[in-house]
Design a protein around this motif. Structure first.
Motif, mmCIF file in Angstrom:
data_model
loop_
_atom_site.group_PDB
_atom_site.id
_atom_site.type_symbol
_atom_site.label_atom_id
_atom_site.label_comp_id
_atom_site.label_asym_id
_atom_site.label_seq_id
_atom_site.Cartn_x
_atom_site.Cartn_y
_atom_site.Cartn_z
ATOM 1 N N ASP A 1 26.811 2.486 -3.463
ATOM 2 C CA ASP A 1 26.973 3.887 -3.118
ATOM 3 C C ASP A 1 26.319 4.265 -1.797
ATOM 4 N N LYS A 2 25.632 3.312 -1.166
ATOM 5 C CA LYS A 2 25.043 3.525 0.155
ATOM 6 C C LYS A 2 24.027 4.671 0.186
ATOM 7 N N LEU A 3 23.499 5.039 -0.960
ATOM 8 C CA LEU A 3 22.495 6.100 -0.985
ATOM 9 C C LEU A 3 21.130 5.526 -0.678
ATOM 10 N N LEU A 4 20.365 6.278 0.101
ATOM 11 C CA LEU A 4 18.989 5.882 0.329
ATOM 12 C C LEU A 4 18.186 6.204 -0.919
ATOM 13 N N LEU A 5 17.634 5.168 -1.532
ATOM 14 C CA LEU A 5 16.830 5.365 -2.728
ATOM 15 C C LEU A 5 15.376 5.120 -2.372
ATOM 16 N N TRP A 6 14.515 5.904 -2.970
ATOM 17 C CA TRP A 6 13.093 5.628 -2.807
ATOM 18 C C TRP A 6 12.691 4.751 -3.984
ATOM 19 N N LEU A 7 13.168 3.519 -3.950
ATOM 20 C CA LEU A 7 12.998 2.670 -5.120
ATOM 21 C C LEU A 7 11.561 2.189 -5.263
ATOM 22 N N ILE A 8 10.952 1.808 -4.175
ATOM 23 C CA ILE A 8 9.549 1.471 -4.261
ATOM 24 C C ILE A 8 8.755 2.475 -3.449
ATOM 25 N N ARG A 9 8.943 2.507 -2.134
ATOM 26 C CA ARG A 9 8.331 3.554 -1.322
ATOM 27 C C ARG A 9 8.643 3.340 0.152
ATOM 28 N N PRO A 10 9.146 4.352 0.866
ATOM 29 C CA PRO A 10 9.224 4.249 2.313
ATOM 30 C C PRO A 10 7.838 4.558 2.856
ATOM 31 N N LEU A 11 7.179 3.523 3.330
ATOM 32 C CA LEU A 11 5.748 3.620 3.603
ATOM 33 C C LEU A 11 5.414 4.692 4.629
ATOM 34 N N ASN A 12 4.469 5.527 4.262
ATOM 35 C CA ASN A 12 3.830 6.482 5.156
ATOM 36 C C ASN A 12 4.765 7.548 5.725
ATOM 37 N N LEU A 13 5.980 7.668 5.193
ATOM 38 C CA LEU A 13 6.924 8.583 5.823
ATOM 39 C C LEU A 13 7.371 9.714 4.904
ATOM 40 N N ALA A 14 6.796 9.845 3.742
ATOM 41 C CA ALA A 14 7.245 10.883 2.827
ATOM 42 C C ALA A 14 6.066 11.678 2.305
ATOM 43 N N GLN A 15 6.341 12.552 1.367
ATOM 44 C CA GLN A 15 5.325 13.479 0.903
ATOM 45 C C GLN A 15 4.133 12.793 0.250
ATOM 46 N N GLN B 1 -3.703 -7.012 9.002
ATOM 47 C CA GLN B 1 -2.515 -7.862 9.055
ATOM 48 C C GLN B 1 -2.852 -9.341 8.918
ATOM 49 N N TRP B 2 -4.106 -9.663 8.641
ATOM 50 C CA TRP B 2 -4.515 -11.066 8.584
ATOM 51 C C TRP B 2 -4.230 -11.716 7.241
ATOM 52 N N PHE B 3 -4.414 -10.960 6.162
ATOM 53 C CA PHE B 3 -4.232 -11.492 4.818
ATOM 54 C C PHE B 3 -3.199 -10.651 4.076
ATOM 55 N N PRO B 4 -2.551 -11.242 3.070
ATOM 56 C CA PRO B 4 -1.593 -10.463 2.272
ATOM 57 C C PRO B 4 -2.297 -9.298 1.567
ATOM 58 N N ARG B 5 -1.650 -8.142 1.574
ATOM 59 C CA ARG B 5 -2.231 -6.947 0.959
ATOM 60 C C ARG B 5 -1.683 -6.766 -0.458
ATOM 61 N N ALA B 6 -2.178 -5.753 -1.136
ATOM 62 C CA ALA B 6 -1.779 -5.517 -2.523
ATOM 63 C C ALA B 6 -0.265 -5.384 -2.638
ATOM 64 N N SER B 7 0.305 -6.082 -3.604
ATOM 65 C CA SER B 7 1.762 -6.084 -3.779
ATOM 66 C C SER B 7 2.307 -4.688 -4.012
ATOM 67 N N VAL B 8 1.578 -3.885 -4.779
ATOM 68 C CA VAL B 8 2.071 -2.562 -5.112
ATOM 69 C C VAL B 8 2.075 -1.642 -3.897
ATOM 70 N N ILE B 9 1.239 -1.946 -2.903
ATOM 71 C CA ILE B 9 1.187 -1.137 -1.690
ATOM 72 C C ILE B 9 2.303 -1.518 -0.727
ATOM 73 N N VAL B 10 2.581 -2.812 -0.609
ATOM 74 C CA VAL B 10 3.607 -3.248 0.344
ATOM 75 C C VAL B 10 5.004 -3.189 -0.256
ATOM 76 N N GLY B 11 5.110 -2.881 -1.563
ATOM 77 C CA GLY B 11 6.420 -2.739 -2.181
ATOM 78 C C GLY B 11 7.095 -4.043 -2.520
ATOM 79 N N SER B 12 6.319 -5.041 -2.931
ATOM 80 C CA SER B 12 6.890 -6.337 -3.296
ATOM 81 C C SER B 12 7.621 -6.241 -4.628
#
Length: 428
Positions: free
Chosen positions: A319-333, A245-256
């Protein structure tokens, strides 16, 4: 004649000179004990450092502490299992058989080529597509010995066990597109054709000009430059770097969303097909940080979940649908067996030292019996178009398709899957 000089010394001065120095009451450690204490502290620090950089044990699907098995799987030569998902017409009736390779932080469900392909083309051309979880992802067993060559052999064995015939097509997207280079290197005799969609480029591949790689590398976000440096030069540190948590992590991992082009952001709603396997968030209790993003997209960051983890999800206002647009971290398959054997090992292999360079590959189809295609958006903020152009120029046997105004998510654009499939299967 020299005469001595008589000096008078006062009694107080004499007593000061003859008085013994008082002993200090502060305890003095012998030098040997001090050195031992420092050595113990140093060893303790090393032990702590070693512990924090070690990834936790992965959870194998089907084991008592692991996730359940829900997908069909094959057993590989080394005892590992590979999960897969089939699309299109039955393979026994198919005229064309395609193996799709998913990208970074994805799984077998993310076969955009199959999901977005027109049903008319599927039926008229007789297209069968199989997508599989790459090792460690989804429900495929991790491969601690994974290499560029081993994944190509996994694909060959998948084709054999599913009885796809002596030749088949391969198509990959992003990091999955990079895997297709390995198929062209190690199993070219099994390929009826190959398609690479925005394939990730390793900046350290021999043969890439230094001026081009330096320029392209410098255009990446600083946090991504560091993440790739760590993966290349210190792969043993990749887990710690991308979880600290000290430095910014990879953008693709944090879903930027900063790594997405304008067109990419417009295409985000197309990823709503992912909702079919997105996690149910109702049981979660946490604190929500709500941010308005591009157009009708809202980002929710959830803190303080029962698992103690933080994750990000995206919703559409309309439409209020939950989309997995980038990624819900660590909570899916996708990462259910552990982050290290999925996204972190992907970085280490994709940007590590390869035993060959794609730029040295020879045409696997010298008699034009098949074709190899690359599709690349010229506004891709993840995969530099300048490097892709250079690779295509060095390998003139590749059919290069550059898409003006397109970003990294171009396969989700309307009709793009149809274009890719027809170009690949009907190429002369």
């Amino acid at each position: 004649m020299a005469t001595g000089v008589n000096r008078k010394i006062s009694a107080a001065s004499a007593r000061a000179h003859t008085r013994r120095a008082k002993k200090s009451n502060a305890p003095q450690l012998p030098s040997g004990i001090l050195g031992t204490a420092l050595a113990v502290l140093f060893i303790g620090f090393l032990a702590w450092a070693y512990k924090v950089i070690q990834p936790p044990p992965h959870k194998i699907c089907g084991t008592p502490d692991g996730p359940p098995i829900t997908a069909p799987r094959i057993k590989l030569r080394d005892g590992r299992h590979l999960a897969y998902k089939e699309y299109g017409v039955p393979k026994d009736a198919a005229m064309y058989k395609i193996i799709f390779v998913h990208g970074f932080d994805s799984c077998r469900h993310d076969a955009v080529l199959a999901e977005a392909l027109s049903p008319d083309i599927v039926e008229e051309m007789g297209v069968y597509i199989v997508s599989f979880d790459r090792p460690g992802y989804g429900e495929s067993d991790p491969d601690p010995n994974r290499t560029p060559k081993s994944i190509a052999l996994d694909i060959e064995e998948l084709a054999d066990q599913l009885v796809l015939g002596s030749k088949f097509y391969v198509v990959g997207f992003s990091m999955g597109g990079q895997v297709i280079w390995n198929c062209l290197k190690y199993i070219p005799h099994r390929l009826a054709g190959a398609g690479l969609g925005a394939p990730a480029v390793n900046y350290w591949w021999p043969g890439l000009p230094e001026n081009l790689t330096t320029e392209a590398y410098g255009q990446q976000k600083l946090q991504d430059q560091w993440a790739l440096r760590v993966a290349h030069y210190a792969p043993w540190l990749t887990y710690w770097w991308n979880t600290q948590q000290w430095f910014p992590r990879a953008s693709v991992i944090v879903g930027s969303l900063d790594i997405l082009s304008h067109e990419d952001k417009e295409l985000l709603p197309k990823l709503s097909r992912r909702k079919s396997y997105a996690v149910n968030i109702q049981p979660l209790v946490g604190h929500f940080l709500v941010e308005a993003l591009h157009n009708d997209i809202i980002r929710y960051t959830v803190y303080g979940t029962p698992s103690g983890r933080t994750f990000t999800m995206f919703l559409l206002r309309q439409d209020k649908l939950l989309l997995w647009l980038i990624r819900p971290l660590n909570l899916a398959q996708i990462r259910q067996q552990g982050e290290y054997e999925t996204i972190h090992r992907d970085l280490n292999i994709g940007f590590g030292n390869w035993e060959y360079s794609p730029l040295d590959l020879e045409n696997p189809f010298p008699n034009n019996e098949a074709s190899v295609h690359i599709w690349q958006g010229d506004d891709d903020l993840l995969v530099p178009v300048t490097l892709q152009r250079y690779i295509a120029q060095k390998l003139p046997w590749i059919l290069y398709h550059e898409l003006p105004g397109s970003g990294h998510l171009f396969p989700h654009a309307d009709g793009m899957s149809d274009t890719i499939v027809k170009s690949l299967l009907l190429a002369k």
